[in-house]
Design an enzyme around this catalytic site. Structure first.
Site, PDB file in Angstrom:
ATOM      1  N   HIS A 121       5.421   6.597   5.075  1.00  0.00           N
ATOM      2  CA  HIS A 121       5.069   7.704   4.568  1.00  0.00           C
ATOM      3  C   HIS A 121       4.118   7.697   3.354  1.00  0.00           C
ATOM      4  O   HIS A 121       4.151   6.750   2.544  1.00  0.00           O
ATOM      5  CB  HIS A 121       6.334   8.566   4.103  1.00  0.00           C
ATOM      6  N   ASP A 122       3.050   8.536   3.474  1.00  0.00           N
ATOM      7  CA  ASP A 122       2.107   8.750   2.214  1.00  0.00           C
ATOM      8  C   ASP A 122       1.221   7.323   2.114  1.00  0.00           C
ATOM      9  O   ASP A 122       0.599   7.509   0.879  1.00  0.00           O
ATOM     10  CB  ASP A 122       2.758   9.160   0.945  1.00  0.00           C
ATOM     11  N   GLY A 139       6.388   3.212   1.483  1.00  0.00           N
ATOM     12  CA  GLY A 139       5.814   4.403   1.291  1.00  0.00           C
ATOM     13  C   GLY A 139       4.877   4.279   0.110  1.00  0.00           C
ATOM     14  O   GLY A 139       4.980   3.469  -0.891  1.00  0.00           O
TER      15      GLY A 139
END
Length: 262
Positions: A121-122, A139
């Site tokens: 994520h991200d 992440g």
């Protein structure tokens, strides 16, 4: 109508260009958008708020746009955005972002993402990057353009890897890697400048010499990081062709948040 295999399940709300090809047993969710020329192999799951650009090739068994592995995630409508002309090989996992950061995981153009790679994520992956088999990005990781990540390499959350850097096989990356550097190992060590990669990208001998000087200022003269930054900023005064590369290095060092690999 897109070329959808009869065994595939494509939600009627998904937006697929007429030239998209969807392979057998693939599942495409309602919030997915796929642009012209992209082909998706068999047994792929594409879900979440996922946007895929033109002319990508996604091989079989990928998991694209799944809920991320952050325990704080509560199903918010965060995104995965994939650019153009990427090759995404078997068993790759790409997750949506979190509201605690950008709310989007973003992948640029012309990347070569090999089997079993995980992009969490991200993350932000630039363009023309190569991620070899089993590369794992935690992440919030950021990769610049033309980065190469060796197989079986793990990158700690929030780490940044600068443009044109190369990380060798089976490395553990827990600090930021400046642009142009060649690093590997566990613990990670800076081995020199990624000269082979720079030559392949038609960097002139003068630019490569200036980048070698940046490496020397950072790693070979016992300078503090601040003193090295000042010396790198002054390089274009004597070597004008170094100006864009010195600016790239200076901006990266100014934005490093985990300390740089030394």
């Amino acid at each position: 109508m897109a070329n959808i295999h009869p065994t595939a399940i494509v939600d009627p709300q998904a937006e697929l260009d007429a030239s998209v090809v969807i392979g057998p047993y693939t599942i495409v969710g309602p919030h997915v958008r796929i642009a012209a020329g992209t082909t998706v192999g068999a047994h792929v799951v594409i879900e979440g708020h996922t946007t895929i650009g033109r002319d990508n090739r996604i091989f079989q068994f990928g998991s694209i746009g799944a809920a991320n592995q952050d325990k704080k995630y509560r199903g918010e409508p965060t995104e995965l955005v994939i650019g153009e002309r990427n090759t995404i090989r078997e068993f790759v996992t790409l997750h949506v972002g979190t509201v605690q950061d950008k709310a989007v995981t973003r992948i640029g153009d012309d990347n070569w993402i090999m089997a079993y790679t995980h992009i969490a994520h991200d993350c932000v992956v630039g363009s023309h990057a190569t991620l070899a088999n089993n590369a794992t990005l935690a992440g919030h990781v950021e990769l610049g353009d033309w980065v190469t990540i060796g197989g079986l390499t793990g990158i700690h959350q929030f780490v940044k890897v600068g443009a044109h850097a190369m990380v060798g096989f089976a490395s553990a990356v827990s600090q930021d890697v400046p642009p142009f550097m060649l690093v590997d190992g566990n613990p990670l060590a800076v081995r020199g400048v990624n000269t082979v990669g720079l030559r392949r990208r038609d960097f002139s001998a003068e630019r490569i010499a200036a980048i070698r000087q940046m490496h020397k200022l950072l790693y070979r003269e016992g300078r503090t990081l601040e003193a090295a930054r000042e010396a790198i900023a002054a390089l274009p005064q004597s070597t004008p062709e170094a100006a864009p590369d010195a600016a790239l290095m200076g901006a990266f060092l100014a934005g490093a948040t985990r300390g740089i690999a030394r």
